[in-house]
Design a protein around this motif. Structure first.
Motif, PDB file in Angstrom:
ATOM      1  N   ILE A 118      35.724  32.606  99.761  1.00  0.00           N
ATOM      2  CA  ILE A 118      35.663  34.024  99.410  1.00  0.00           C
ATOM      3  C   ILE A 118      34.185  34.425  99.323  1.00  0.00           C
ATOM      4  O   ILE A 118      33.316  33.573  99.106  1.00  0.00           O
ATOM      5  N   GLY A 119      33.924  35.695  99.496  1.00  0.00           N
ATOM      6  CA  GLY A 119      32.547  36.182  99.398  1.00  0.00           C
ATOM      7  C   GLY A 119      32.065  36.160  97.955  1.00  0.00           C
ATOM      8  O   GLY A 119      32.825  36.439  97.037  1.00  0.00           O
ATOM      9  N   VAL A 120      30.809  35.788  97.782  1.00  0.00           N
ATOM     10  CA  VAL A 120      30.201  35.803  96.448  1.00  0.00           C
ATOM     11  C   VAL A 120      29.084  36.847  96.499  1.00  0.00           C
ATOM     12  O   VAL A 120      28.246  36.809  97.404  1.00  0.00           O
ATOM     13  N   TRP A 121      29.079  37.761  95.585  1.00  0.00           N
ATOM     14  CA  TRP A 121      28.136  38.897  95.604  1.00  0.00           C
ATOM     15  C   TRP A 121      26.694  38.423  95.788  1.00  0.00           C
ATOM     16  O   TRP A 121      25.925  38.979  96.553  1.00  0.00           O
ATOM     17  N   GLN A 122      26.340  37.362  95.075  1.00  0.00           N
ATOM     18  CA  GLN A 122      24.950  36.874  95.103  1.00  0.00           C
ATOM     19  C   GLN A 122      24.635  36.123  96.390  1.00  0.00           C
ATOM     20  O   GLN A 122      23.490  35.771  96.631  1.00  0.00           O
ATOM     21  N   GLY A 123      25.626  35.817  97.204  1.00  0.00           N
ATOM     22  CA  GLY A 123      25.406  35.105  98.464  1.00  0.00           C
ATOM     23  C   GLY A 123      26.019  33.723  98.472  1.00  0.00           C
ATOM     24  O   GLY A 123      26.467  33.236  99.498  1.00  0.00           O
ATOM     25  N   SER A 124      26.014  33.065  97.321  1.00  0.00           N
ATOM     26  CA  SER A 124      26.578  31.712  97.220  1.00  0.00           C
ATOM     27  C   SER A 124      26.824  31.396  95.750  1.00  0.00           C
ATOM     28  O   SER A 124      26.293  32.079  94.858  1.00  0.00           O
ATOM     29  N   ALA A 125      27.611  30.345  95.534  1.00  0.00           N
ATOM     30  CA  ALA A 125      27.838  29.902  94.154  1.00  0.00           C
ATOM     31  C   ALA A 125      26.505  29.500  93.512  1.00  0.00           C
ATOM     32  O   ALA A 125      26.237  29.810  92.347  1.00  0.00           O
ATOM     33  N   ALA A 126      25.656  28.828  94.298  1.00  0.00           N
ATOM     34  CA  ALA A 126      24.376  28.345  93.752  1.00  0.00           C
ATOM     35  C   ALA A 126      23.488  29.514  93.315  1.00  0.00           C
ATOM     36  O   ALA A 126      22.848  29.466  92.256  1.00  0.00           O
ATOM     37  N   GLU A 127      23.455  30.574  94.124  1.00  0.00           N
ATOM     38  CA  GLU A 127      22.631  31.742  93.750  1.00  0.00           C
ATOM     39  C   GLU A 127      23.233  32.466  92.549  1.00  0.00           C
ATOM     40  O   GLU A 127      22.515  33.026  91.729  1.00  0.00           O
ATOM     41  N   MET A 128      24.555  32.433  92.454  1.00  0.00           N
ATOM     42  CA  MET A 128      25.205  33.016  91.270  1.00  0.00           C
ATOM     43  C   MET A 128      24.760  32.249  90.016  1.00  0.00           C
ATOM     44  O   MET A 128      24.392  32.859  88.999  1.00  0.00           O
ATOM     45  N   VAL A 129      24.749  30.918  90.124  1.00  0.00           N
ATOM     46  CA  VAL A 129      24.317  30.091  88.987  1.00  0.00           C
ATOM     47  C   VAL A 129      22.861  30.395  88.638  1.00  0.00           C
ATOM     48  O   VAL A 129      22.503  30.551  87.467  1.00  0.00           O
ATOM     49  N   ALA A 130      22.021  30.535  89.688  1.00  0.00           N
ATOM     50  CA  ALA A 130      20.596  30.808  89.454  1.00  0.00           C
ATOM     51  C   ALA A 130      20.406  32.121  88.688  1.00  0.00           C
ATOM     52  O   ALA A 130      19.454  32.271  87.915  1.00  0.00           O
ATOM     53  N   GLY A 131      21.310  33.057  88.906  1.00  0.00           N
ATOM     54  CA  GLY A 131      21.219  34.340  88.199  1.00  0.00           C
ATOM     55  C   GLY A 131      21.713  34.274  86.763  1.00  0.00           C
ATOM     56  O   GLY A 131      21.510  35.227  86.007  1.00  0.00           O
ATOM     57  N   LEU A 132      22.335  33.185  86.402  1.00  0.00           N
ATOM     58  CA  LEU A 132      22.926  33.089  85.065  1.00  0.00           C
ATOM     59  C   LEU A 132      22.167  32.175  84.100  1.00  0.00           C
ATOM     60  O   LEU A 132      22.325  32.279  82.883  1.00  0.00           O
ATOM     61  N   VAL A 133      21.374  31.250  84.649  1.00  0.00           N
ATOM     62  CA  VAL A 133      20.690  30.299  83.757  1.00  0.00           C
ATOM     63  C   VAL A 133      19.506  30.976  83.059  1.00  0.00           C
ATOM     64  O   VAL A 133      18.942  31.937  83.585  1.00  0.00           O
ATOM     65  N   PRO A 134      19.134  30.478  81.877  1.00  0.00           N
ATOM     66  CA  PRO A 134      17.964  31.048  81.191  1.00  0.00           C
ATOM     67  C   PRO A 134      16.680  30.855  82.010  1.00  0.00           C
ATOM     68  O   PRO A 134      16.609  29.968  82.861  1.00  0.00           O
ATOM     69  N   ASP A 135      15.679  31.698  81.724  1.00  0.00           N
ATOM     70  CA  ASP A 135      14.394  31.600  82.429  1.00  0.00           C
ATOM     71  C   ASP A 135      13.847  30.180  82.341  1.00  0.00           C
ATOM     72  O   ASP A 135      13.909  29.550  81.279  1.00  0.00           O
TER      73      ASP A 135
END
Ligand SMILES: NC(=O)c1ccc[n+]([C@@H]2O[C@H](COP(=O)([O-])OP(=O)(O)OC[C@H]3O[C@@H](n4cnc5c(N)ncnc54)[C@H](OP(=O)(O)O)[C@@H]3O)[C@@H](O)[C@H]2O)c1
Length: 228
Positions: A118-135
């Protein structure tokens, strides 16, 4: 809780893929911390590893506790539970830690088949994770094309290339993890955005496994690349 610099935490390490990685890293002599939503399930999985790899340094904790114990944290939960799992770690993840994204956004997440994604808004699961982890927490994509059954079969090497994607310095510790598992070869997969291609490849490979009747799962090899 002080991190053991050699330890590898595997969240959802009670499932096939995480347990397979736990067995392989334990066999290579590395301390392994299995994470689960339930501490008792993690302890049970740790006992399974110990049974198959006598003398292994393996422990089991609830996911948050497991995260505190290792510099590298592998996410091994289904794609549809990945965002929720990462959000639950916000208070425990520390700058400098590496989170490895292995999730494949298979269409099973929405009740469809495993041979497509399925499509992931951020481009991939990995990029989604990158957007969620703390700085300051670093995200690397790897292991999506490695089959769980091959990992669990400790008597044989896992013949597969692993595309490791992320920032160059962040990739290094994950490349080193690949080298612990006989048969795996780490390939420089470039920036994290390439994870979208790597994740899609798994859906293709699941289709190959079905068409060619390979329940243990096929692997991939890139030819013509220089060694090292
Ligand atoms: N299986 C493969 O061959 C393979 C190959 C390549 C990549 N992958 C990727 O590796 C990851 C793990 O695959 P798997 O086959 O091992 O998955 P799995 O067995 O279906 O699930 C792994 C673990 O996820 C946890 N989990 C389940 N529901 C959850 C929820 N609602 N919230 C949080 N955690 C939950 C469970 O651990 P607890 O109940 O102990 O918390 C479970 O043992 C996936 O992202 C998959 O795409 C798998």
């Amino acid at each position: 809780m002080t991190q053991n610099p050699d330890a590898i935490a595997i969240l959802g390490g009670t499932g096939d893929q995480g347990l397979g990685l736990a067995l392989r890293f334990a066999k290579a002599g590395r301390p392994v911390v299995i994470g689960s939503r339930k501490a008792d399930r993690a302890e049970q999985a740790a006992s399974e590893v110990l049974e198959k790899v006598p003398g292994a340094d393996v422990t089991g904790f609830e996911n948050g506790e497991a995260t505190k114990r290792a510099p590298v944290v592998i996410l091994s939960v289904p794609f549809e539970h990945t965002a929720g799992t990462v959000k639950g770690l916000k208070e425990v993840l520390e700058p400098g830690q590496i989170v490895v994204s292995m999730a494949v956004p298979l269409a099973t997440a929405v009740g469809d088949g495993a041979m497509r994604t399925i499509g992931v808004w951020q481009g991939s699961a990995a990029e989604m994770v990158a957007g969620l982890v703390p700085d300051g927490v670093r995200v690397v994509s790897a292991f999506q094309n490695v089959a769980a059954h091959r990992l669990m079969d400790l008597d044989h090497p896992v013949e597969c290339d692993v595309l490791v994607s992320g920032k160059p310095k962040d990739r290094e510790p994950v490349v080193a993890l690949c080298e612990l598992i006989p048969g795996l070869r780490a390939i420089n997969g470039g920036p994290l955005g390439n994870a979208r291609i790597v994740e899609e490849m798994t859906a293709l490979m699941i289709g190959l496994n079905i068409r060619y009747k390979v329940p243990e799962g096929c692997g991939i090899r890139f030819t013509g690349l220089p060694d090292g």
